[in-house]
Design a protein around this motif. Structure first.
Motif, short mmCIF file in Angstrom:
data_model
loop_
_atom_site.label_atom_id
_atom_site.label_comp_id
_atom_site.label_asym_id
_atom_site.label_seq_id
_atom_site.Cartn_x
_atom_site.Cartn_y
_atom_site.Cartn_z
N GLY A 218 0.80 -1.22 0.00
CA GLY A 218 0.00 0.00 0.00
C GLY A 218 0.83 1.26 0.00
O GLY A 218 0.31 2.35 -0.21
N SER A 221 2.37 2.28 -5.54
CA SER A 221 1.35 1.87 -6.49
C SER A 221 1.70 2.37 -7.88
O SER A 221 2.27 3.44 -8.05
CB SER A 221 -0.02 2.44 -6.08
N LYS A 227 -5.77 5.71 -6.64
CA LYS A 227 -5.73 5.83 -5.18
C LYS A 227 -6.24 7.20 -4.74
O LYS A 227 -6.92 7.33 -3.72
CB LYS A 227 -4.31 5.59 -4.68
N ARG A 228 -5.91 8.23 -5.51
CA ARG A 228 -6.40 9.57 -5.19
C ARG A 228 -7.92 9.65 -5.35
O ARG A 228 -8.61 10.19 -4.48
CB ARG A 228 -5.70 10.58 -6.11
N TYR A 229 -8.43 9.10 -6.44
CA TYR A 229 -9.88 9.11 -6.66
C TYR A 229 -10.60 8.37 -5.54
O TYR A 229 -11.66 8.79 -5.07
CB TYR A 229 -10.22 8.46 -8.00
N GLU A 230 -10.02 7.26 -5.12
CA GLU A 230 -10.64 6.48 -4.05
C GLU A 230 -10.69 7.28 -2.75
O GLU A 230 -11.70 7.27 -2.04
CB GLU A 230 -9.85 5.18 -3.85
N LYS A 231 -9.62 8.00 -2.46
CA LYS A 231 -9.56 8.77 -1.23
C LYS A 231 -10.58 9.91 -1.25
O LYS A 231 -11.32 10.13 -0.29
CB LYS A 231 -8.16 9.32 -1.03
N VAL A 232 -10.61 10.65 -2.37
CA VAL A 232 -11.55 11.76 -2.49
C VAL A 232 -12.99 11.24 -2.50
O VAL A 232 -13.88 11.79 -1.84
CB VAL A 232 -11.27 12.58 -3.76
N ASN A 234 -14.15 8.53 -1.17
CA ASN A 234 -14.54 8.07 0.16
C ASN A 234 -14.91 9.24 1.06
O ASN A 234 -15.82 9.13 1.90
CB ASN A 234 -13.40 7.26 0.77
N ASN A 235 -14.22 10.38 0.89
CA ASN A 235 -14.58 11.56 1.68
C ASN A 235 -16.02 11.99 1.39
O ASN A 235 -16.80 12.29 2.31
CB ASN A 235 -13.62 12.71 1.37
N GLN A 238 -18.53 9.53 2.97
CA GLN A 238 -18.74 9.70 4.41
C GLN A 238 -19.60 10.92 4.71
O GLN A 238 -20.43 10.91 5.62
CB GLN A 238 -17.39 9.80 5.12
#
Length: 250
Positions: A218, A221, A227-232, A234-235, A238
């Motif tokens: 992790g 990558s 990974k950036r898209y996933e983080k944004v 997920n924000n 939530q």
């Protein structure tokens, strides 16, 4: 630009020739290729898979020729050394008092009750003999220092001067261990002079596992955008969940 600045300031000898990758959690073949292409002579690292390390220790294959690219051929090959002991001093030789070092300094006054030259040299020689079983040549590299060390450099050099002096005095009694200040470049020269044929490697040092159930994945990558898209994403998810709870409450 960095290499040009170093050359202008210190001359040709000031240009780095060693890749010092001591603490990444794994190592890619591409990194070896890049180091070779920019003119590095070798790379040194510490962390890699514990099972791979166990096998290499048994086979004396901690040092190798890493072939960085099938397409580029030998121009991407680089000598690679994995450090068994990490990138700090062996136990008993931490004299950095500002960073938790609590090992005894070398007391060389024979009249002192704390005189400890013999046992300190014995300890160093024990480590040297142990580590020599893991490497193919008779050269052993001890990194003396680690993160944030040398806040009191005088303490370090005072003790290392004594350690070198009293270790080498034993050669008059038949010792074949020679201790001296060195650098990765000088170590590499000694290894090269041994004229040993090293094994080769073509793949990555990935993934990195420190024990049976601890995989340090992790950190790297080939798809940083995902990974950036996933983080944004997920924000936003939530936030939507919290808003949904608030609206249902009304």
């Amino acid at each position: 630009w960095g290499h040009r600045r170093l050359q202008d300031t210190f001359g040709t000898c000031g240009i780095p020739k060693i890749g010092w990758q001591i603490d990444p959690f794994g190592h890619s073949r591409e990194q070896a290729s890049i180091f070779a292409q920019i003119g590095f002579d070798a790379m040194f690292f510490w962390r890699f898979d514990y099972e791979d390390k166990k096998k290499r220790l048994a086979e004396k294959s901690m040092e190798l020729i890493w072939q960085g690219s099938d397409d580029l051929g030998s121009s991407s090959d680089i000598f690679t050394s994995a450090m068994e002991m990490g990138y700090g001093p062996p136990p008993g030789f931490n004299w950095d008092l500002a960073n938790g070092g609590n090992d005894d300094p070398i007391i060389d006054d024979p009249e002192s009750e704390d005189y400890n030259v013999d046992k300190t040299v014995d300890r160093l020689f024990t480590y040297a003999k142990v580590y020599s079983n893991y490497y193919a040549t008779n050269n052993v590299l001890f990194p003396m220092g680690t993160d944030f060390f040398y806040q009191d450099a005088n303490m370090w050099f005072k003790n290392m001067d004594k350690l070198i002096k009293y270790s080498n005095q034993r050669k008059s009694n038949g010792s074949n261990i020679n201790v001296f200040y060195s650098t990765p470049t000088c170590y590499l020269h000694g290894v090269h002079m041994a004229n040993h044929t090293f094994p080769t490697k073509k793949d990555d040092f990935f993934p990195h596992a420190s024990n049976t159930h601890s995989y340090w994945t992790g950190y790297f990558s080939s798809r940083p955008a995902i990974k950036r898209y996933e983080k944004v994403g997920n924000n936003f998810l939530q936030v939507c969940k919290q808003l949904d709870v608030l609206t249902q409450g009304n």
